[in-house]
Design an enzyme around this catalytic site. Structure first.
Site, PDB file in Angstrom:
ATOM      1  N   CYS A   2       2.843   7.088  -8.010  1.00  0.00           N
ATOM      2  CA  CYS A   2       2.994   7.243  -9.446  1.00  0.00           C
ATOM      3  C   CYS A   2       1.934   6.406 -10.141  1.00  0.00           C
ATOM      4  O   CYS A   2       1.258   5.601  -9.515  1.00  0.00           O
ATOM      5  CB  CYS A   2       4.368   6.750  -9.903  1.00  0.00           C
ATOM      6  SG  CYS A   2       5.731   7.640  -9.141  1.00  0.00           S
ATOM      7  N   GLY A  28      -0.050  11.307 -10.215  1.00  0.00           N
ATOM      8  CA  GLY A  28       1.213  12.037 -10.212  1.00  0.00           C
ATOM      9  C   GLY A  28       1.174  13.185 -11.177  1.00  0.00           C
ATOM     10  O   GLY A  28       0.796  13.004 -12.342  1.00  0.00           O
ATOM     11  N   ASN A 102       6.202   2.079 -10.025  1.00  0.00           N
ATOM     12  CA  ASN A 102       5.322   2.667  -8.999  1.00  0.00           C
ATOM     13  C   ASN A 102       5.585   1.942  -7.682  1.00  0.00           C
ATOM     14  O   ASN A 102       5.570   0.717  -7.641  1.00  0.00           O
ATOM     15  CB  ASN A 102       3.853   2.499  -9.413  1.00  0.00           C
ATOM     16  CG  ASN A 102       2.862   2.977  -8.349  1.00  0.00           C
ATOM     17  OD1 ASN A 102       1.735   2.518  -8.302  1.00  0.00           O
ATOM     18  ND2 ASN A 102       3.264   3.911  -7.517  1.00  0.00           N
ATOM     19  N   GLY A 103       5.814   2.724  -6.628  1.00  0.00           N
ATOM     20  CA  GLY A 103       6.067   2.135  -5.302  1.00  0.00           C
ATOM     21  C   GLY A 103       7.360   2.679  -4.732  1.00  0.00           C
ATOM     22  O   GLY A 103       8.073   3.432  -5.406  1.00  0.00           O
ATOM     23  N   TYR A 242      -8.033   7.261  -0.493  1.00  0.00           N
ATOM     24  CA  TYR A 242      -7.754   8.579  -1.065  1.00  0.00           C
ATOM     25  C   TYR A 242      -7.266   8.545  -2.518  1.00  0.00           C
ATOM     26  O   TYR A 242      -7.667   9.357  -3.335  1.00  0.00           O
ATOM     27  CB  TYR A 242      -6.700   9.283  -0.208  1.00  0.00           C
ATOM     28  CG  TYR A 242      -6.139  10.553  -0.830  1.00  0.00           C
ATOM     29  CD1 TYR A 242      -6.915  11.703  -0.874  1.00  0.00           C
ATOM     30  CD2 TYR A 242      -4.862  10.582  -1.364  1.00  0.00           C
ATOM     31  CE1 TYR A 242      -6.418  12.857  -1.449  1.00  0.00           C
ATOM     32  CE2 TYR A 242      -4.353  11.743  -1.937  1.00  0.00           C
ATOM     33  CZ  TYR A 242      -5.134  12.878  -1.983  1.00  0.00           C
ATOM     34  OH  TYR A 242      -4.640  14.011  -2.554  1.00  0.00           O
TER      35      TYR A 242
HETATM   36  P1  AMP Z   1      -3.487  17.360   6.175  1.00  0.00           P
HETATM   37  O1  AMP Z   1      -3.668  18.811   6.097  1.00  0.00           O
HETATM   38  O2  AMP Z   1      -2.028  16.968   6.183  1.00  0.00           O
HETATM   39  O3  AMP Z   1      -4.248  16.691   7.307  1.00  0.00           O
HETATM   40  O4  AMP Z   1      -4.035  16.761   4.829  1.00  0.00           O
HETATM   41  C1  AMP Z   1      -5.129  15.917   4.745  1.00  0.00           C
HETATM   42  C2  AMP Z   1      -5.735  16.091   3.389  1.00  0.00           C
HETATM   43  O5  AMP Z   1      -4.778  15.768   2.376  1.00  0.00           O
HETATM   44  C3  AMP Z   1      -6.933  15.196   3.191  1.00  0.00           C
HETATM   45  O6  AMP Z   1      -7.952  16.074   2.773  1.00  0.00           O
HETATM   46  C4  AMP Z   1      -6.595  14.274   2.049  1.00  0.00           C
HETATM   47  O7  AMP Z   1      -7.594  14.339   1.071  1.00  0.00           O
HETATM   48  C5  AMP Z   1      -5.289  14.786   1.476  1.00  0.00           C
HETATM   49  N1  AMP Z   1      -4.264  13.737   1.390  1.00  0.00           N
HETATM   50  C6  AMP Z   1      -4.164  12.620   2.092  1.00  0.00           C
HETATM   51  N2  AMP Z   1      -3.067  11.917   1.742  1.00  0.00           N
HETATM   52  C7  AMP Z   1      -2.440  12.625   0.787  1.00  0.00           C
HETATM   53  C8  AMP Z   1      -1.245  12.435   0.017  1.00  0.00           C
HETATM   54  N3  AMP Z   1      -0.500  11.355   0.178  1.00  0.00           N
HETATM   55  N4  AMP Z   1      -0.910  13.385  -0.876  1.00  0.00           N
HETATM   56  C9  AMP Z   1      -1.673  14.484  -1.033  1.00  0.00           C
HETATM   57  N5  AMP Z   1      -2.803  14.725  -0.340  1.00  0.00           N
HETATM   58  C10 AMP Z   1      -3.194  13.809   0.562  1.00  0.00           C
END
Ligand code: AMP
Length: 447
Positions: A2, A28, A102-103, A242
């Protein structure tokens, strides 16, 4: 995850909070809300959706006040429903209070069971509501003391903003998992999850709320108290990997600079590879790819056009439609890709499904080879502190023990990860106090 934002002591606090939340929208996209004070009473407006769609000038005028707090939500604890939209509002013996959090509080379920047993009636299923019930049961003579008394009962990650008719209180957990920065705008104090939102409203970045610290702003004056000793400082390293916006400053450097440097190091860590061009998965992969290109001498070329208007909520009724969605978000730029050996960088591999689709898409567009380089180590453990990661058994690096098996799963011709040592070194900028539990399974605090 968040985002939280607050402005104390400014007649434009609601409108400024709107702008701040707009700058934190990446944290978010499910719901947003702002609470302010009008004629000595708290007023608030929360709704599902994006900041820009929710707040009209009329709504902002109706919450216009000297102080305001706001929240954007991506649910990681509790369901995605308007009941869980924040700021949460309650009225107790300390008066009216609004809360933005947040958290993830790791002992929230346990505390909630005890509170319910004791007669508490919960209105939402978020972990955030627990603090409200704890505060209302305090016997301290004022709210500041009640908050300081009850926060140490919480375990896990919390950056909080509380609003009352005459105060804003900001607090950060003793590990400092989630960020909380403070800025100054004339005589006003501003609080934000990230510095990018301070800069958007022209506020000067001042300092962070320290782990275990509370800041109380009353009539324009700020004072600080330490409600708990800082434990093992464990700021979340995934913010830089990220989550955070590239123009935000963390550990004295912009996230962009850290990502660029990580890209440079990644180029040195990967000893042998054969590529014509280097590229990044937009948006987060771009800075890494530029750094990689600078260090390796391999030309950087964008290979995907990202459509920023493809929302998360796109309806995906069947497999065919789901395939369209992938293409809708990231469209390959064909003549750049055709016949090329591409080294492609993404920030992380979680389930591996995104990379699989991306590699497929590049190959379908004529790529000769696709080598994936991940700008972080293998994710081997879920996050309990507010990053949305799946269950352990769904993580690709848990499902397959060998890198080569992961490579085969995503269909790439090569796969490399960054070392944890390098990640911490670059992100910390000399500070090594990170939580990297997702990469090493060492959780600073469990229930
Ligand atoms: P995956 O298909 O599960 O391996 O998704 C990895 C991708 O999701 C990477 O390209 C990241 O940029 C993105 N990503 C990583 N962590 C998150 C997160 N917590 N929420 C949404 N997207 C994420």
């Amino acid at each position: 995850m968040c985002g939280i934002f607050a402005v104390a002591n400014n007649r434009e606090s609601a409108r400024l909070s709107y702008l701040g939340l707009f700058a934190l929208q990446h944290r978010g996209q499910e719901s947003a809300g702002i609470a302010g004070v009008k004629k000595g009473r708290l007023v608030y407006y929360n709704s599902m959706g994006l900041v820009n769609d929710i707040f009209t000038p009329e709504i902002l005028s109706s919450i216009s006040s000297e102080s305001a707090i706001g929240h954007v939500r991506y649910s990681t604890a509790g369901s995605s429903s308007v009941n869980n939209a924040q700021p949460l509002y309650f009225n107790c013996k300390y008066g009216e209070i609004a809360v933005a959090h947040n958290g993830n509080i790791v002992n929230a379920q346990k505390l909630r069971r005890e509170l319910v047993e004791d007669g508490a009636i919960f209105q939402s299923d978020t972990d955030s509501e627990v603090i409200i019930h704890l505060i209302s049961r305090s016997h301290q003579k004022n709210l500041d003391k009640a908050i300081a008394e009850k926060l140490p009962l919480l375990k896990g990650a919390y950056s909080f903003l509380f609003l009352t008719k005459d105060k804003i209180i900001a607090a950060r957990d003793p590990h400092g998992f989630r960020p909380l920065v403070v800025g100054k705008l004339g005589d006003s104090w501003v609080f934000s999850s990230e510095t990018c939102a301070l800069e958007v409203i022209g506020a000067k970045i001042e300092f962070e709320i320290e782990p275990g610290e509370m800041a109380i702003v009353n009539s324009g004056k700020i004072k600080f108290t330490q409600f708990a000793k800082p434990t093992k400082i464990s700021r979340c390293i995934f913010e830089q990997v990220y989550f955070a916006r590239p123009d935000s400053v963390i550990c004295g450097q912009t996230v962009q600079k850290a990502r660029y440097e990580i890209g440079r190091i990644l180029a040195k860590e990967i000893e042998r590879f054969d590529a014509d061009i280097v590229s990044g998965v937009p948006d987060s992969g771009t800075a890494y790819a530029l750094g990689f290109s600078a260090a390796s001498g391999i030309v950087y070329q964008p290979v995907f056009m990202r459509n920023h208007y493809a929302g998360r909520s796109f309806i995906q009724p069947d497999q065919k439609m789901r395939e369209f969605t992938a293409h809708l978000k990231l469209a390959p730029i064909k003549d750049v890709i055709m016949g090329k050996k591409i080294l492609l960088i993404d920030d992380s591999l979680v389930r591996g499904t995104t990379s699989k689709k991306i590699v497929r898409s590049l190959k379908d567009a004529g790529a000769k080879k696709v080598i994936m380089a991940i700008a972080s180590p293998a994710i081997i453990s879920p996050c309990f502190y507010g990053i949305d990661t799946p269950k352990k058994e769904e993580l690709i690096a848990v499902r397959f023990k060998k890198i080569d098996e992961i490579r085969k799963f995503i269909g790439a011709d090569g796969l490399f990860y960054l070392s944890l040592e390098s990640l911490i070194k670059v992100c910390g900028n000399a500070d090594r106090n990170f939580c990297s539990a997702c990469f090493d399974g060492k959780y600073p605090e469990r229930d």
